[in-house]
Design a protein around this motif. Structure first.
Motif, PDB file in Angstrom:
ATOM      1  N   UNK A  18       0.838  -1.207   0.000  1.00  0.00           N
ATOM      2  CA  UNK A  18       0.000   0.000   0.000  1.00  0.00           C
ATOM      3  C   UNK A  18       0.871   1.255   0.000  1.00  0.00           C
ATOM      4  N   UNK A  19       1.948   1.246   0.744  1.00  0.00           N
ATOM      5  CA  UNK A  19       2.843   2.399   0.792  1.00  0.00           C
ATOM      6  C   UNK A  19       3.566   2.571  -0.548  1.00  0.00           C
ATOM      7  N   UNK A  20       3.948   1.477  -1.174  1.00  0.00           N
ATOM      8  CA  UNK A  20       4.590   1.561  -2.491  1.00  0.00           C
ATOM      9  C   UNK A  20       3.611   2.097  -3.541  1.00  0.00           C
ATOM     10  N   UNK A  21       2.344   1.659  -3.470  1.00  0.00           N
ATOM     11  CA  UNK A  21       1.340   2.153  -4.414  1.00  0.00           C
ATOM     12  C   UNK A  21       1.056   3.635  -4.193  1.00  0.00           C
ATOM     13  N   UNK A  22       1.114   4.079  -2.936  1.00  0.00           N
ATOM     14  CA  UNK A  22       0.907   5.498  -2.645  1.00  0.00           C
ATOM     15  C   UNK A  22       2.024   6.347  -3.234  1.00  0.00           C
ATOM     16  N   UNK A  23       3.204   5.779  -3.401  1.00  0.00           N
ATOM     17  CA  UNK A  23       4.334   6.502  -4.001  1.00  0.00           C
ATOM     18  C   UNK A  23       4.400   6.330  -5.513  1.00  0.00           C
ATOM     19  N   UNK A  78       3.448   0.439  -8.650  1.00  0.00           N
ATOM     20  CA  UNK A  78       2.454  -0.619  -8.602  1.00  0.00           C
ATOM     21  C   UNK A  78       3.185  -1.956  -8.697  1.00  0.00           C
ATOM     22  N   UNK A  79       3.460  -2.548  -7.559  1.00  0.00           N
ATOM     23  CA  UNK A  79       4.236  -3.783  -7.513  1.00  0.00           C
ATOM     24  C   UNK A  79       3.440  -4.871  -6.821  1.00  0.00           C
ATOM     25  N   UNK A  80       3.762  -6.084  -7.182  1.00  0.00           N
ATOM     26  CA  UNK A  80       3.204  -7.240  -6.496  1.00  0.00           C
ATOM     27  C   UNK A  80       4.295  -8.298  -6.467  1.00  0.00           C
ATOM     28  N   UNK A  81       4.483  -8.894  -5.339  1.00  0.00           N
ATOM     29  CA  UNK A  81       5.507  -9.934  -5.229  1.00  0.00           C
ATOM     30  C   UNK A  81       4.998 -11.049  -4.353  1.00  0.00           C
TER      31      UNK A  81
END
Length: 85
Positions: free
Chosen positions: A67-72, A75-78
């Motif tokens: 969520x923090x990465x998406x806010x920046x 758009x990642x998923x691992x």
């Protein structure tokens, strides 16, 4: 050496002698306790590092991180985050 006299009534009659341990022994016991705590902390850190490296991040850590990465704007998923040494 501590000499306590005149404590009557509560089961203390006469004089009681208390001998303190040498100061160097107290210091070495305290240093040994600190070394044990440091070793325990290092072992727990190593265990957590190996666990996360082999199993991956738990979901309760992974969700806020994503969520923090998406806010920046990332758009990642691992499925697994690993460290290669």
């Amino acid at each position: 050496m501590l000499n306590i006299k005149g404590l009557s009534g509560a089961g203390f009659e006469g004089s009681l002698m208390f001998k303190a341990a040498p100061a160097s022994r107290d210091g070495s016991i305290l240093a040994l306790a600190h070394m044990k705590m440091l070793l325990l902390g290092l072992l727990l850190f190593a265990y957590a590092f190996v666990y996360v490296n082999q199993v991956g991040l738990p979901d309760f850590v992974k969700r806020p991180l994503l969520a923090q990465l998406q806010a920046r704007g990332l758009n990642m998923d691992f499925s697994r985050l690993r460290v290669r040494l």
